[in-house]
Design a protein around this motif. Structure first.
Motif, PDB file in Angstrom:
ATOM      1  N   ASP A 163       0.798  -1.231   0.000  1.00  0.00           N
ATOM      2  CA  ASP A 163       0.000   0.000   0.000  1.00  0.00           C
ATOM      3  C   ASP A 163       0.831   1.283   0.000  1.00  0.00           C
ATOM      4  N   TYR A 164       2.077   1.201   0.413  1.00  0.00           N
ATOM      5  CA  TYR A 164       2.861   2.436   0.534  1.00  0.00           C
ATOM      6  C   TYR A 164       4.148   2.429  -0.288  1.00  0.00           C
ATOM      7  N   PRO A 198       3.275   1.749  -4.418  1.00  0.00           N
ATOM      8  CA  PRO A 198       2.659   2.922  -5.062  1.00  0.00           C
ATOM      9  C   PRO A 198       3.490   4.199  -4.933  1.00  0.00           C
ATOM     10  N   ASP A 241       3.797   6.081  -2.038  1.00  0.00           N
ATOM     11  CA  ASP A 241       3.135   7.019  -1.113  1.00  0.00           C
ATOM     12  C   ASP A 241       4.070   7.308   0.061  1.00  0.00           C
ATOM     13  N   ILE A 242       4.966   8.273  -0.125  1.00  0.00           N
ATOM     14  CA  ILE A 242       5.983   8.579   0.883  1.00  0.00           C
ATOM     15  C   ILE A 242       5.377   9.137   2.171  1.00  0.00           C
ATOM     16  N   PRO A 243       4.456  10.106   2.136  1.00  0.00           N
ATOM     17  CA  PRO A 243       3.872  10.588   3.398  1.00  0.00           C
ATOM     18  C   PRO A 243       3.137   9.475   4.168  1.00  0.00           C
ATOM     19  N   GLY A 244       2.415   8.614   3.451  1.00  0.00           N
ATOM     20  CA  GLY A 244       1.747   7.489   4.098  1.00  0.00           C
ATOM     21  C   GLY A 244       2.741   6.502   4.667  1.00  0.00           C
ATOM     22  N   LEU A 245       3.843   6.281   3.938  1.00  0.00           N
ATOM     23  CA  LEU A 245       4.895   5.375   4.409  1.00  0.00           C
ATOM     24  C   LEU A 245       5.519   5.883   5.693  1.00  0.00           C
TER      25      LEU A 245
END
Length: 100
Positions: A61-62, A65, A67-71
């Motif tokens: 999910d991170y 894709p 998604d650095i802020p989510g990671l």
């Protein structure tokens, strides 16, 4: 040199019930401490399991894709979980030393 006959056979312990009862009676005074130690064991095991189960969603999910802020946020949560496990192990080791 001859081997003794008892070394070839397994020997059952004598009076197992009495021995276990005596060991439990030695620890009876530390019952509240043992409960806290058991809870710390459960917390550390839970933290390890939670960390392991979070790896697949983190990757899928991170990381894939991008998604650095989510990671960063999910890794912060993972760090807090692992830190809780480390603290539980530390407290458990201190409390176990009090019993000995």
């Amino acid at each position: 040199m001859k081997r003794s006959e008892t070394s070839d056979k397994s020997v059952k312990p004598r009076e197992t019930q009495k021995t276990l009862g005596r060991l439990i009676s030695y620890l009876a005074g530390d019952r509240p401490l043992l409960v806290v130690i058991f809870v710390m064991i459960l917390i550390s095991i839970s933290a390890d399991l939670a960390g392991s189960y979070m790896l697949r969603p983190i990757i899928n999910d991170y990381i894939i894709p991008g998604d650095i802020p989510g990671l960063v946020s999910i890794l912060t949560i993972l760090g807090v979980i692992y830190l809780g496990g480390v603290v539980a192990v530390f407290i458990r080791s201190i409390l176990l030393n009090r019993i000995a």
